[in-house]
Scaffold this motif. Sequence first.
Motif, short mmCIF file in Angstrom:
data_model
loop_
_atom_site.label_atom_id
_atom_site.label_comp_id
_atom_site.label_asym_id
_atom_site.label_seq_id
_atom_site.Cartn_x
_atom_site.Cartn_y
_atom_site.Cartn_z
N PRO A 44 13.75 -10.35 2.43
CA PRO A 44 13.67 -9.66 0.62
C PRO A 44 15.48 -10.25 0.33
CG PRO A 44 15.13 -8.02 2.68
CD PRO A 44 14.14 -8.87 3.41
N VAL A 47 19.81 -6.97 -1.73
CA VAL A 47 20.15 -6.14 -2.80
C VAL A 47 21.88 -6.09 -2.98
CG1 VAL A 47 19.79 -4.14 -2.85
CG2 VAL A 47 17.98 -5.94 -1.79
N GLU A 52 18.48 -0.97 -6.57
CA GLU A 52 17.81 -2.20 -6.76
C GLU A 52 16.67 -2.27 -6.00
OE1 GLU A 52 19.89 -6.04 -7.18
OE2 GLU A 52 21.35 -4.92 -8.56
N LEU A 53 16.20 -1.68 -4.65
CA LEU A 53 16.00 -1.26 -3.45
C LEU A 53 14.24 -1.23 -4.60
CD1 LEU A 53 16.02 -1.52 -0.51
CD2 LEU A 53 15.60 0.50 -0.44
N ALA A 54 14.58 -0.79 -5.60
CA ALA A 54 12.88 -0.05 -5.69
C ALA A 54 11.65 -1.31 -6.42
CB ALA A 54 12.82 0.91 -6.14
N THR A 56 13.13 -5.35 -6.23
CA THR A 56 12.58 -5.04 -4.15
C THR A 56 11.89 -4.86 -3.71
OG1 THR A 56 15.64 -5.87 -4.33
CG2 THR A 56 14.35 -6.14 -2.13
N SER A 57 11.56 -3.71 -3.48
CA SER A 57 10.29 -3.84 -3.39
C SER A 57 8.59 -4.22 -3.96
CB SER A 57 9.99 -1.91 -2.58
OG SER A 57 11.37 -1.80 -1.43
N ARG A 58 8.32 -4.17 -5.24
CA ARG A 58 7.66 -4.66 -4.84
C ARG A 58 7.40 -5.92 -4.93
NH1 ARG A 58 9.61 0.40 -9.13
NH2 ARG A 58 10.69 -1.72 -10.35
N LEU A 60 8.46 -7.75 -2.92
CA LEU A 60 8.17 -8.08 -1.82
C LEU A 60 6.65 -8.51 -2.13
CD1 LEU A 60 10.18 -6.96 0.66
CD2 LEU A 60 10.16 -9.48 0.13
N ARG A 61 5.89 -6.64 -2.17
CA ARG A 61 4.45 -6.63 -2.16
C ARG A 61 3.60 -7.66 -3.12
NH1 ARG A 61 5.97 -1.60 -2.67
NH2 ARG A 61 5.57 -1.48 -5.29
N ARG A 64 3.68 -11.39 -0.93
CA ARG A 64 3.06 -10.94 0.11
C ARG A 64 1.69 -11.12 -0.08
NH1 ARG A 64 6.22 -6.26 2.73
NH2 ARG A 64 7.83 -7.30 3.50
#
Length: 414
Positions: A44, A47, A52-54, A56-58, A60-61, A64
């Motif tokens: 990732p 952060v 900002e974590l949410a 970052t998850s989007r 990364l998805r 991928r």
Amino acid sequence: LVVLWLLDTQAGLSALRGPATWLLPIALLASLASLVERLFFLEPPPVEQLSELAGTSRLLRGARLALAGLLALSLLVRFVGVDHEVEERAYRDEGTYWHHATEINGGDVIRRSFVYPHLTYEAYAFALWSAQRLPGVSERVAGWWDVDEPLARDWLLLRSLVALLSALTVWPVFGIAWRIVGRGPLGVAGGVVAGLLLVFSPAFNDGSHLIISDVPAACLATFSLLFVAGLLERERLRDYLLAGVFAGLAAAAKYPAGTVVVAVAAVWLCHRLGEWRGREERSARPSRLGLLWAGLASLATFLAVMPSLFVYPGHALFGGRGIFFGVRQYGEGGWIGVVRENDALYYLLRLAESFGWLALAGGLVGALLLERGERRRWWRMTPFPVAYFLLLVAMSMVVARNAYPLLPILAALL
């Protein structure tokens, strides 16, 4: 699996008989599942705040999914036409690799010829052995291409292995571009563009349908560069070791591809200069010794897949068909039709044909427009393509496939 293959082919001790034969496809599927799992292991971006974590998850998805789509497209493009002339077998160099692979499976893993390194011989031998353990499956798969002749089935199998490695090369290309541009939305877009440039490169696609070592060597060298790109921002011993391992594998596929170690040395030197100038914090001792560990890992890997060096060291170093056969041939000799007036111009035109003049010009202009940190990362990834290009033009003759290791990294840089 490799141990079982060696026991079977070199000692005649086969553990895969009867129901145990199905251990082979199970192990291969497990390896594939592990590969897919690693595909979705993307680091990732930093952060700064928990909020900002949410996002970052989007991100990364999205990265991928983009990479998975690139791989699917690459597999489709590479496997179209993989059966071309498998019965005619007009490209003579392919026979050399098949010959060595079958002799290895016949019990002679120690090779006396060092004109080409031995990793691809061994990989092709392992692929042929795996198919022999599952004759019904391999015949059924060959039937998809209407290939019935036994030797043609071998050709199709080995070409499929090269096509697979070629398709997988978009993975490190995407990762390198993502790290250069920055691990954000623009990085994902840059990775997609870089991957598409390689997928639709006509030169790289041509080599992806031949049982030779150039595309496998390019794939392994690019994976080494992926871990070099991981060292751009911070040093980690793991990245140094993996960069060294893949550099050793690249050299064991084709000797000149081993020049990728130049990239490891360059990024290590940049960090040492940054510390000396006070621009970077002093790294931990294992990382400061990263270049040494990378070199040791590279050498150990190369020797591990070249056991013949321990049996015939004199022949390898001083024999007529030793490691330096290519140095003499390319440095002093040549064949009719492969000597040009301007080697540099020949290879530059080949690169332009691979990506198009618009992509070359746009990529160079885009590099100039990068922000300072991104531009610094871009420059730090250039030592290998520069060194490899200088090696090519120093030769007394030109061979188009020698430029294959340049294509993936140039796609990432563009």
